[in-house]
Design an enzyme around this catalytic site. Structure first.
Site, PDB file in Angstrom:
ATOM      1  N   GLY A 213      78.072  19.812  93.837  1.00 32.99           N
ATOM      2  CA  GLY A 213      79.866  19.924  94.167  1.00 32.99           C
ATOM      3  C   GLY A 213      80.246  21.282  94.699  1.00 32.99           C
ATOM      4  O   GLY A 213      79.512  21.909  95.483  1.00 32.99           O
ATOM      5  N   ILE A 214      81.305  21.447  94.485  1.00 35.83           N
ATOM      6  CA  ILE A 214      82.004  22.791  94.919  1.00 35.83           C
ATOM      7  C   ILE A 214      82.092  23.858  93.814  1.00 35.83           C
ATOM      8  O   ILE A 214      81.995  23.310  92.766  1.00 35.83           O
ATOM      9  CB  ILE A 214      83.404  22.516  95.466  1.00 35.83           C
ATOM     10  CG1 ILE A 214      83.978  23.918  96.214  1.00 35.83           C
ATOM     11  CG2 ILE A 214      84.280  22.246  94.388  1.00 35.83           C
ATOM     12  CD1 ILE A 214      85.072  23.527  97.087  1.00 35.83           C
ATOM     13  N   GLY A 215      82.003  25.126  93.924  1.00 40.88           N
ATOM     14  CA  GLY A 215      82.185  26.092  93.016  1.00 40.88           C
ATOM     15  C   GLY A 215      80.936  26.926  92.974  1.00 40.88           C
ATOM     16  O   GLY A 215      79.955  26.835  93.749  1.00 40.88           O
ATOM     17  N   ILE A 217      78.782  27.529  90.545  1.00 36.90           N
ATOM     18  CA  ILE A 217      77.308  27.347  90.074  1.00 36.90           C
ATOM     19  C   ILE A 217      76.404  26.393  91.101  1.00 36.90           C
ATOM     20  O   ILE A 217      75.392  26.824  91.311  1.00 36.90           O
ATOM     21  CB  ILE A 217      77.227  26.251  88.749  1.00 36.90           C
ATOM     22  CG1 ILE A 217      77.662  27.088  87.501  1.00 36.90           C
ATOM     23  CG2 ILE A 217      76.024  25.708  88.417  1.00 36.90           C
ATOM     24  CD1 ILE A 217      78.140  26.471  86.106  1.00 36.90           C
ATOM     25  N   GLU A 236      78.295  13.559  97.881  1.00 33.88           N
ATOM     26  CA  GLU A 236      79.571  13.208  98.175  1.00 33.88           C
ATOM     27  C   GLU A 236      80.520  14.253  98.951  1.00 33.88           C
ATOM     28  O   GLU A 236      81.398  14.059  99.815  1.00 33.88           O
ATOM     29  CB  GLU A 236      80.397  12.760  96.905  1.00 33.88           C
ATOM     30  CG  GLU A 236      80.737  13.866  95.878  1.00 33.88           C
ATOM     31  CD  GLU A 236      81.352  13.305  94.663  1.00 33.88           C
ATOM     32  OE1 GLU A 236      80.793  11.934  94.312  1.00 33.88           O
ATOM     33  OE2 GLU A 236      81.980  13.944  94.039  1.00 33.88           O
ATOM     34  N   ILE A 311      82.443  19.221  80.803  1.00 35.07           N
ATOM     35  CA  ILE A 311      83.411  20.180  80.150  1.00 35.07           C
ATOM     36  C   ILE A 311      82.801  20.162  78.680  1.00 35.07           C
ATOM     37  O   ILE A 311      82.758  21.644  78.254  1.00 35.07           O
ATOM     38  CB  ILE A 311      84.566  19.296  79.940  1.00 35.07           C
ATOM     39  CG1 ILE A 311      85.328  19.562  81.189  1.00 35.07           C
ATOM     40  CG2 ILE A 311      85.559  19.939  78.704  1.00 35.07           C
ATOM     41  CD1 ILE A 311      86.528  18.642  81.527  1.00 35.07           C
ATOM     42  N   GLY A 334      82.206  10.958  90.975  1.00 30.10           N
ATOM     43  CA  GLY A 334      80.916  10.584  91.607  1.00 30.10           C
ATOM     44  C   GLY A 334      79.775  10.691  90.478  1.00 30.10           C
ATOM     45  O   GLY A 334      78.543  10.697  91.136  1.00 30.10           O
TER      46      GLY A 334
END
Length: 428
Positions: A213-215, A217, A236, A311, A334
């Site tokens: 994903g984004i970010g 990490i 995705e 989370i 996703g």
């Protein structure tokens, strides 16, 4: 720029006159959010009633989610971003729990038929085709099924390769804008994130197919892959962290089975450098989410390594990734699509990577999920879990063994309490 005579160019105020009270309106998301059209529609709040907006994550200010506009417009979000979070958790908004891979079915099967789609596109080419830019995801099925399509044409939209093209004949009204699409700025990387990135990277093999994903990490993981070879990407979304690996020839896609030699994605968010990279670049194949997130296609690739976050996770391995207790924070997205696809892939690995504690020092590894928390990924689907304290693999472990493993990578300040709670939970 030559605009075909068949394209009806008008003002934003006139274009959104197509929207009527009681309509269901799709808004294209992420960096491609058509802000000018959305704001023009919000300006009609006094004359319109019961207009429903449906979308995934959008960027910018969502006026329709704020007073007084939310008296006329209702949000029905399939993925919750910060700009609609308060609204979705109130009586004037709603959230639809749905996999990203299945949102298209809501449109194509007329479960949630669309009256109007608001989109942002590139100028048409000489054949009259516009690009949906960096957000094909659920925008393509929305355009293909909506009764009316209103587009803002922007020369700064990247013309991306893949399936995200529409002909001007499919556009009912259009406006012209000229501004950069939405940028995502990275924040400084913490030492905790760097440690997590190192541990995750140790699980990635040469020839693996990556989903991330984004970010910070995911970016920390990518920073540690400079000595890898023949990596592929089927995801995705992707962001700037991949660019150095592409430039060094580490990401080649040569071992992938689905779209060999190409990066497969359904949307991209990041810097202007990223948008310049995907512009007219056949190396990047933008597909709708029904393709990128299809578990059967994901698993066909070798060594799929899916990197997702949480989370909180309970001691049995249940993952909550979209709520904070009963508060809807994001969405299912996703995660399950790729977690399942990765574990079914030959040599694949599904990874949950997260800090051991929140910014407030609360343990993200818990005895029980908070009351009202949603289970995004079941404990039967969870394999590798990574924090800054190490890596554990829950696959094949019973409940007590899972608890012991997870406690071993919890923050030291919380381990004694977790051990006592585990003993009580499992009757030791």
């Amino acid at each position: 720029m030559s605009i075909p005579s068949t394209l009806n160019i008008t003002t934003a105020a006139d274009a959104v006159e197509l929207v009527k009270s009681g309509d269901r309106v799709f808004i294209q998301g992420t960096a491609m959010t058509p802000t000018e059209l959305v704001d023009a529609l919000c300006d009609r709040y006094q004359e319109l009633k019961n207009v429903e907006f449906i979308h995934i994550h959008t960027e910018g200010v969502a006026k329709y989610a704020e007073a007084p506009y939310n008296e006329s417009f209702q949000t029905n979000s399939c993925f919750v971003g910060g700009n609609v979070r308060k609204n979705v958790n109130s009586r004037s908004g709603g959230y639809i729990p749905v996999f990203l891979s299945e949102i298209h079915l809501l449109f194509r099967r007329n479960i949630l038929p669309l009256d109007v789609a608001l989109i942002q596109v590139s100028p048409p080419d000489k054949h009259g085709y516009c690009s949906l830019g960096t957000s094909v995801d659920i925008a393509l099925p929305a355009v293909q099924t909506a009764k009316k399509v209103i587009a803002q044409i922007n020369p700064q939209v990247p013309r991306t390769h893949g399936d995200g093209i529409i002909h001007v004949s499919e556009i009912d009204q259009a406006i012209m804008v000229d501004r950069p699409i939405m940028l995502h700025e990275e924040r400084p990387m913490t030492m905790v994130e760097k440690k997590i990135g190192y541990f995750v990277s140790s699980l990635i093999e040469n020839g693996a197919t990556l989903q991330m994903g984004i970010g910070n990490i995911p970016n920390a993981v990518l920073l540690n892959l400079n000595n890898h070879q023949r990596l592929g990407v089927h995801t995705e979304m992707f962001s700037d962290g991949l660019l150095p690996l592409i430039e060094r020839g580490i990401v080649t896609g040569e071992e992938k089975k689905i779209k060999t030699g190409k990066i497969v994605t359904c949307f991209a968010v990041g810097s202007q450098k990223l948008y310049d990279f995907v512009d007219d670049n056949p190396f990047v194949d933008f597909k709708e989410a029904a393709f990128t997130n299809d578990t059967a296609l994901i698993r066909a690739n070798p060594k799929v390594t899916a990197i997702n976050s949480a989370i909180e996770i309970d001691l049995t391995g249940q993952i909550c990734a979209d709520t904070i207790g009963k508060y809807q924070f994001s969405g299912v997205g996703g995660q399950m699509d790729f977690m399942r696809g990765a574990t079914l892939s030959e040599g694949g690995k599904a990874i949950i990577a997260m800090p051991s504690i929140t910014n407030k020092g609360i343990s993200k590894i818990t005895s029980f999920l908070q009351p009202g928390a949603g289970v995004t990924t079941t404990r039967a689907h969870v394999h590798h879990v990574v924090t800054e304290y190490g890596v554990v693999d829950l696959f094949g472990k019973n409940l007590l063994q899972r608890a012991k493993a997870l406690i071993s990578i919890a923050h030291p300040d919380h381990r004694e309490r977790l051990e006592k709670e585990a003993a009580e939970r499992f009757g030791l």
